[in-house]
Design a protein around this motif. Sequence first.
Motif, PDB file in Angstrom:
ATOM      1  N   CYS A 151       0.826  -1.210   0.000  1.00 38.41           N
ATOM      2  CA  CYS A 151       0.000   0.000   0.000  1.00 38.41           C
ATOM      3  C   CYS A 151       0.863   1.264   0.000  1.00 38.41           C
ATOM      4  CB  CYS A 151      -0.934   0.004   1.211  1.00 38.41           C
ATOM      5  SG  CYS A 151      -2.213  -1.283   1.159  1.00 38.41           S
ATOM      6  N   VAL A 152       1.991   1.222   0.720  1.00 40.09           N
ATOM      7  CA  VAL A 152       2.919   2.361   0.706  1.00 40.09           C
ATOM      8  C   VAL A 152       3.469   2.558  -0.698  1.00 40.09           C
ATOM      9  CG1 VAL A 152       5.107   3.257   1.568  1.00 40.09           C
ATOM     10  CG2 VAL A 152       3.533   2.101   3.137  1.00 40.09           C
ATOM     11  N   ARG A 153       3.886   1.469  -1.340  1.00 43.36           N
ATOM     12  CA  ARG A 153       4.433   1.574  -2.697  1.00 43.36           C
ATOM     13  C   ARG A 153       3.400   2.133  -3.668  1.00 43.36           C
ATOM     14  NH1 ARG A 153       7.134  -3.356  -1.286  1.00 43.36           N
ATOM     15  NH2 ARG A 153       5.387  -4.577  -2.056  1.00 43.36           N
ATOM     16  N   ARG A 154       2.164   1.713  -3.516  1.00 43.24           N
ATOM     17  CA  ARG A 154       1.120   2.228  -4.405  1.00 43.24           C
ATOM     18  C   ARG A 154       0.892   3.711  -4.158  1.00 43.24           C
ATOM     19  NH1 ARG A 154      -3.999  -1.613  -5.069  1.00 43.24           N
ATOM     20  NH2 ARG A 154      -4.325  -0.057  -6.690  1.00 43.24           N
ATOM     21  N   GLY A 155       0.962   4.116  -2.873  1.00 39.60           N
ATOM     22  CA  GLY A 155       0.797   5.522  -2.558  1.00 39.60           C
ATOM     23  C   GLY A 155       1.906   6.385  -3.128  1.00 39.60           C
ATOM     24  N   GLN A 163      -0.617  13.863  -5.479  1.00 41.66           N
ATOM     25  CA  GLN A 163      -1.588  13.953  -4.382  1.00 41.66           C
ATOM     26  C   GLN A 163      -0.889  14.067  -3.029  1.00 41.66           C
ATOM     27  OE1 GLN A 163      -5.026  14.022  -4.345  1.00 41.66           O
ATOM     28  NE2 GLN A 163      -4.890  14.260  -2.111  1.00 41.66           N
ATOM     29  N   ILE A 164       0.228  13.340  -2.844  1.00 42.02           N
ATOM     30  CA  ILE A 164       0.889  13.360  -1.553  1.00 42.02           C
ATOM     31  C   ILE A 164       2.004  14.393  -1.484  1.00 42.02           C
ATOM     32  CG2 ILE A 164       0.371  10.927  -1.211  1.00 42.02           C
ATOM     33  CD1 ILE A 164       3.340  10.351  -1.722  1.00 42.02           C
ATOM     34  N   ALA A 165       2.476  14.882  -2.637  1.00 43.68           N
ATOM     35  CA  ALA A 165       3.623  15.797  -2.648  1.00 43.68           C
ATOM     36  C   ALA A 165       3.208  17.258  -2.530  1.00 43.68           C
ATOM     37  CB  ALA A 165       4.447  15.592  -3.917  1.00 43.68           C
ATOM     38  N   TYR A 166       2.115  17.644  -3.141  1.00 48.88           N
ATOM     39  CA  TYR A 166       1.708  19.034  -3.129  1.00 48.88           C
ATOM     40  C   TYR A 166       1.072  19.417  -1.794  1.00 48.88           C
ATOM     41  CZ  TYR A 166       2.472  19.222  -8.172  1.00 48.88           C
ATOM     42  OH  TYR A 166       3.031  19.181  -9.427  1.00 48.88           O
ATOM     43  N   ASP A 167       1.097  20.696  -1.494  1.00 50.10           N
ATOM     44  CA  ASP A 167       0.440  21.205  -0.289  1.00 50.10           C
ATOM     45  C   ASP A 167      -1.071  21.116  -0.484  1.00 50.10           C
ATOM     46  OD1 ASP A 167      -0.455  22.515   1.935  1.00 50.10           O
ATOM     47  OD2 ASP A 167       0.483  24.436   1.478  1.00 50.10           O
ATOM     48  N   ALA A 168      -1.715  20.332   0.353  1.00 53.93           N
ATOM     49  CA  ALA A 168      -3.163  20.143   0.220  1.00 53.93           C
ATOM     50  C   ALA A 168      -3.965  21.211   0.950  1.00 53.93           C
ATOM     51  CB  ALA A 168      -3.554  18.765   0.734  1.00 53.93           C
ATOM     52  N   GLN A 371      -2.125   9.182   4.723  1.00 54.13           N
ATOM     53  CA  GLN A 371      -3.540   9.113   4.354  1.00 54.13           C
ATOM     54  C   GLN A 371      -3.761   8.183   3.166  1.00 54.13           C
ATOM     55  OE1 GLN A 371      -6.077  12.691   4.550  1.00 54.13           O
ATOM     56  NE2 GLN A 371      -4.195  13.867   4.839  1.00 54.13           N
ATOM     57  N   ARG A 372      -2.934   8.332   2.137  1.00 50.72           N
ATOM     58  CA  ARG A 372      -3.135   7.519   0.938  1.00 50.72           C
ATOM     59  C   ARG A 372      -2.850   6.044   1.205  1.00 50.72           C
ATOM     60  NH1 ARG A 372      -4.344   8.421  -4.494  1.00 50.72           N
ATOM     61  NH2 ARG A 372      -5.500  10.081  -3.441  1.00 50.72           N
ATOM     62  N   THR A 373      -1.844   5.758   2.037  1.00 46.83           N
ATOM     63  CA  THR A 373      -1.533   4.370   2.374  1.00 46.83           C
ATOM     64  C   THR A 373      -2.713   3.715   3.096  1.00 46.83           C
ATOM     65  OG1 THR A 373       0.836   4.869   2.561  1.00 46.83           O
ATOM     66  CG2 THR A 373       0.049   2.860   3.628  1.00 46.83           C
ATOM     67  N   VAL A 374      -3.278   4.412   4.080  1.00 44.03           N
ATOM     68  CA  VAL A 374      -4.421   3.871   4.814  1.00 44.03           C
ATOM     69  C   VAL A 374      -5.618   3.702   3.877  1.00 44.03           C
ATOM     70  CG1 VAL A 374      -6.073   4.297   6.673  1.00 44.03           C
ATOM     71  CG2 VAL A 374      -3.645   4.751   7.036  1.00 44.03           C
ATOM     72  N   ALA A 375      -5.790   4.624   2.943  1.00 45.46           N
ATOM     73  CA  ALA A 375      -6.891   4.504   1.989  1.00 45.46           C
ATOM     74  C   ALA A 375      -6.779   3.213   1.191  1.00 45.46           C
ATOM     75  CB  ALA A 375      -6.906   5.719   1.057  1.00 45.46           C
ATOM     76  N   TYR A 376      -5.573   2.896   0.729  1.00 42.44           N
ATOM     77  CA  TYR A 376      -5.376   1.640   0.007  1.00 42.44           C
ATOM     78  C   TYR A 376      -5.562   0.443   0.931  1.00 42.44           C
ATOM     79  CZ  TYR A 376      -3.761   3.447  -4.486  1.00 42.44           C
ATOM     80  OH  TYR A 376      -3.688   4.037  -5.717  1.00 42.44           O
ATOM     81  N   PHE A 377      -5.076   0.551   2.157  1.00 42.74           N
ATOM     82  CA  PHE A 377      -5.207  -0.550   3.114  1.00 42.74           C
ATOM     83  C   PHE A 377      -6.686  -0.872   3.348  1.00 42.74           C
ATOM     84  CE2 PHE A 377      -4.460  -2.526   7.391  1.00 42.74           C
ATOM     85  CZ  PHE A 377      -3.480  -3.434   6.999  1.00 42.74           C
ATOM     86  N   LEU A 378      -7.520   0.141   3.368  1.00 41.65           N
ATOM     87  CA  LEU A 378      -8.961  -0.050   3.514  1.00 41.65           C
ATOM     88  C   LEU A 378      -9.586  -0.594   2.231  1.00 41.65           C
ATOM     89  CD1 LEU A 378      -9.811   3.282   5.387  1.00 41.65           C
ATOM     90  CD2 LEU A 378     -10.093   1.000   6.338  1.00 41.65           C
TER      91      LEU A 378
END
Length: 491
Positions: A151-155, A163-168, A371-378
């Motif tokens: 899931c981390v690799r996918r994120g 999605q994870i690099a820019y300021d959200a 956040q993205r890792t947990v999203a994939y984990f779910l």
Amino acid sequence: MAIISEYHIFLSDDPNVGLQTRLKDAITRAIWDRRFSPGDRLPATRALAQHLGISRITVSLAYDSLLSTGYIVSMPRSGFFVANDAPTRMEVSLPDRIDESARLDWSDRLGDIPPALGKQATPADWRSYKYPFIFGEPDIARFPVDDWRDCVRRGLGKRHFEQIAYDASDRDDPFLVEQIVRRSVSGRGVAATMDEVLVTAGAQNALWLTVQILFAGQGGDVAMEDPGYPELRNLLRQQGLTIHPVPVDRDGMIVDQIPQGVRAVFATPSHQAPTGATMSMARRRALLERAEAEDFVVIEDDYDYEMSYDSPALPALRSLDQRGRVIYIGSFSKSIFPGLRLGYLTADARVVEHARAVRTLSERHPPGLTQRTVAYFLSEGHYNSHSRRMRTRMARRNEVLRAALADHGLTPALSRATGGTTLWLLGPEGLDADALAGALREKSVLIEPGSAFYAREDAPKNRVRLGFATVETALISEGVGLIAETIREIS
């Protein structure tokens, strides 16, 4: 310039660190310690690989990493050399000490340190104990690490890196919010929309945000369970709120004893912290009826609902709430692992809007990769599979712990458990659980004295919370035997 012999490079024997990293670190430390000087030539990759008994590609990759970080340079047909401007360990020169009387007295400006983690806090060295009957730490040996890494690799994949690099700004990962709506709160019977969810840095952060938006330093009266969650009590006190402790029994918070005039009630209905009691349906309805009649709000901390052994579990207060008076708080820290520090709150969209604004004053948003890792984990079903396995394991450990206590004449507060990873123990009259905890440490046993969970000064001393998530099933009976033996010794 000197030629560095391969015999001058040594690898550590740490099996938890890869060979490439160990080689890179060995050369880096040699440069820092000035054993390797600028201009010195490193051994050829083939010679070094043969000497260390590792593959040549491993040496090449380590050299490539050192090249990219500026520690070494490559010269065609000559080899690798220590760079003239290689990073060095910074020399630290301490200023001359001045008289303490001349230093700024920060105590005058800061005041007292606010109470935070209390006596129930997990000691840093808990892993060194053979029988750690503590709460809040995971059964990490059974965690699906390979699934998590995937899931981390996918994120981190190119498709999602923006999605994870820019300021959200103040926004949450929409993929995670969608998964929370579809797979987390829906499992508690809560029908939420995307704008009714805010991602937080764990349940504690969600509680802090809730207190900020409800009271904003204005003071007021609130009610919470007694015994109850010490960190919540400390938070409420630090905000200048008047706390009314409400007793609990085997059916959870005794709703009839909530005083009139409170602005908010904090409760843990699924598994009361720390007793583990589950609030009955009758009391859930009574609490909501009183909230409507007396115009207060309810903060529902559902910190470990995934550990409900009964199926189906009782519905969340939020799912029964028709008036929008319940703020629901959930956490992935207990169900995945506490170091994750990720949770959420679900409430009326206007509450979430205010909480989002306050959150930006401290952290803007939780880390994007997390956040993205947990999203994939779910979304991939790993979360549900892991939770199901943990429920089965914890139910078994609960049975073993209860049987061991019965064998030694010790009495749990609840005759049966509907879930959770702790058990509330009623020791014999006259037992000092704080003294018991100290004596047990000498026998490699950790327990949590119950006095830390009470608000009143005359808290009963013979209560103990026993966590069983971190104790192997095969060791539970042996650990309980040591507890019973020590109770006899100090009583």
